[in-house]
Enzyme design. Structure first.
Site, PDB file in Angstrom:
ATOM      1  N   HIS A  12      65.303   3.842  42.040  1.00 49.31           N
ATOM      2  CA  HIS A  12      64.622   5.052  42.540  1.00 49.31           C
ATOM      3  C   HIS A  12      64.347   6.028  41.388  1.00 49.31           C
ATOM      4  O   HIS A  12      64.464   7.239  41.537  1.00 49.31           O
ATOM      5  CB  HIS A  12      65.392   5.709  43.684  1.00 49.31           C
ATOM      6  CG  HIS A  12      66.792   6.146  43.364  1.00 49.31           C
ATOM      7  ND1 HIS A  12      67.838   6.022  44.268  1.00 49.31           N
ATOM      8  CD2 HIS A  12      67.339   6.736  42.266  1.00 49.31           C
ATOM      9  CE1 HIS A  12      68.936   6.524  43.743  1.00 49.31           C
ATOM     10  NE2 HIS A  12      68.653   6.972  42.533  1.00 49.31           N
ATOM     11  N   HIS A  59      70.709  13.969  44.687  1.00 52.07           N
ATOM     12  CA  HIS A  59      70.858  14.448  43.312  1.00 52.07           C
ATOM     13  C   HIS A  59      70.929  15.975  43.297  1.00 52.07           C
ATOM     14  O   HIS A  59      70.110  16.647  42.689  1.00 52.07           O
ATOM     15  CB  HIS A  59      69.698  13.940  42.447  1.00 52.07           C
ATOM     16  CG  HIS A  59      69.565  12.445  42.420  1.00 52.07           C
ATOM     17  ND1 HIS A  59      68.964  11.730  43.440  1.00 52.07           N
ATOM     18  CD2 HIS A  59      69.967  11.532  41.499  1.00 52.07           C
ATOM     19  CE1 HIS A  59      68.991  10.437  43.145  1.00 52.07           C
ATOM     20  NE2 HIS A  59      69.591  10.291  41.986  1.00 52.07           N
ATOM     21  N   HIS A 193      72.047   1.855  33.765  1.00 50.49           N
ATOM     22  CA  HIS A 193      71.546   2.989  32.987  1.00 50.49           C
ATOM     23  C   HIS A 193      72.659   4.012  32.789  1.00 50.49           C
ATOM     24  O   HIS A 193      73.598   4.106  33.578  1.00 50.49           O
ATOM     25  CB  HIS A 193      70.313   3.634  33.626  1.00 50.49           C
ATOM     26  CG  HIS A 193      70.475   4.232  34.982  1.00 50.49           C
ATOM     27  ND1 HIS A 193      70.874   3.520  36.091  1.00 50.49           N
ATOM     28  CD2 HIS A 193      70.235   5.498  35.433  1.00 50.49           C
ATOM     29  CE1 HIS A 193      70.876   4.308  37.156  1.00 50.49           C
ATOM     30  NE2 HIS A 193      70.514   5.527  36.778  1.00 50.49           N
ATOM     31  N   GLU A 240      75.451   3.210  41.031  1.00 52.41           N
ATOM     32  CA  GLU A 240      74.504   3.298  42.146  1.00 52.41           C
ATOM     33  C   GLU A 240      74.278   1.948  42.820  1.00 52.41           C
ATOM     34  O   GLU A 240      73.879   1.888  43.994  1.00 52.41           O
ATOM     35  CB  GLU A 240      73.160   3.847  41.649  1.00 52.41           C
ATOM     36  CG  GLU A 240      73.191   5.319  41.280  1.00 52.41           C
ATOM     37  CD  GLU A 240      71.851   5.817  40.776  1.00 52.41           C
ATOM     38  OE1 GLU A 240      71.709   7.035  40.626  1.00 52.41           O
ATOM     39  OE2 GLU A 240      70.944   4.991  40.524  1.00 52.41           O
TER      40      GLU A 240
END
Length: 281
Positions: A12, A59, A193, A240
């Site tokens: 995403h 977030h 990441h 995630e």
């Protein structure tokens, strides 16, 4: 009865939303990232899901350090795109399915999952970017969406095993809903990441692709990956990927992979995307 017909997983990455919103998808940098979703867009147009249960993480748009639910299900009629600092994304309002959402909440709570029930929640790129990748730029999203928010920002996040079990509980809930609905479940986030520190920019292609491999078939290896392995191999934000396991757990014992896509780079991470179908048991 309602039925889960497919599982979809996707990164995403907010920059994908930027590229879509500002018509940059044909630029050489972005073309390979978006090309991997063309198959899925055509497939979704054929499948016409009534409802997508979309697992994502907030977030700091809806939640902050004042409240950190491990699992939250949003049961409202609609959800506005969040302002993430540059104004809301120019995407349609997300329409919910309150009847099914409340049914899932009740079923999961009685199945011993402590779900936080949310009735007002702005939705950020964690939810709207996957919708853009799968459906493009419609005037209205073509299906109802039930957002399920997972804490993968503040430690401790839920284990992969707990996420897999939640997927199983969601599938049980959907199967007991009396309305005839074509339901998909999406897991979002990842892949490897890291956004800060000495390892900022870390991407582990081999680990990412091994993770994708194990989503297909009847192996349950992924549910037992410890948090430290996600941190070590996939970076601080690689956790995630436990949200993909909610999707996988909801698909039952065995899956078949219909489509996979993996591309580096897109911003400072890897794009991962798969479409899975539950096999008849």
């Amino acid at each position: 009865m309602a039925r889960i017909t497919a599982g979809v997983a996707s990164s995403h990455i907010p920059a994908l939303g930027y590229a879509s919103d500002f018509d940059k998808t044909s630029e050489p940098y972005w073309t390979p990232a978006f090309a991997g979703y063309e198959w899925t867009r055509a497939w979704e147009a054929e499948q016409k899901p009534d409802v997508v249960i979309l697992v994502f993480n907030d977030h700091a748009s809806a939640f902050d350090m004042n409240i950190i639910p491990t699992f939250a299900i949003a049961c409202a009629e609609e959800f506005q795109p969040a302002d993430e600092g540059w104004g809301p994304r120019p995407v349609p309002v997300v329409k919910g399915h309150p009847d099914l959402a409340w049914h899932i909440a009740q079923s999961c709570i009685l199945d011993e999952f402590d779900m936080t029930i949310i009735n007002e929640m702005p939705v950020d790129h964690g939810l709207t970017v996957p919708l853009s990748m799968m459906f493009g730029k419609p005037a209205a999203w073509p299906c109802r969406v039930i957002p399920i928010a997972v804490n993968v920002v503040t430690y401790p996040p839920p284990s992969g095993n707990r996420c897999w079990m939640l997927g199983e509980a969601i599938a049980k809930a959907v199967a007991s809903f009396p309305e005839d609905l074509n339901v998909q479940i999406w897991g979002t986030g990842g892949m490897s990441h890291q956004l800060q520190g000495p390892r900022a920019g870390l991407i582990n292609k081999a680990w990412d692709n091994a993770f994708i491999d194990k989503l297909e078939g009847d192996t349950q290896e992924l549910r037992y990956i410890p948090h430290i392995e996600y941190l070590r191999e996939a970076g601080s934000e690689g956790i995630e990927l436990v949200m993909w396991l909610i999707m996988r757990g909801a698909l039952g014992k065995t899956t078949r992979m219909l489509h996979r896509h993996y591309h580096v780079p897109a911003s400072n991470t890897a794009v991962g995307h798969v479409v899975l179908q539950p096999e008849q048991e």
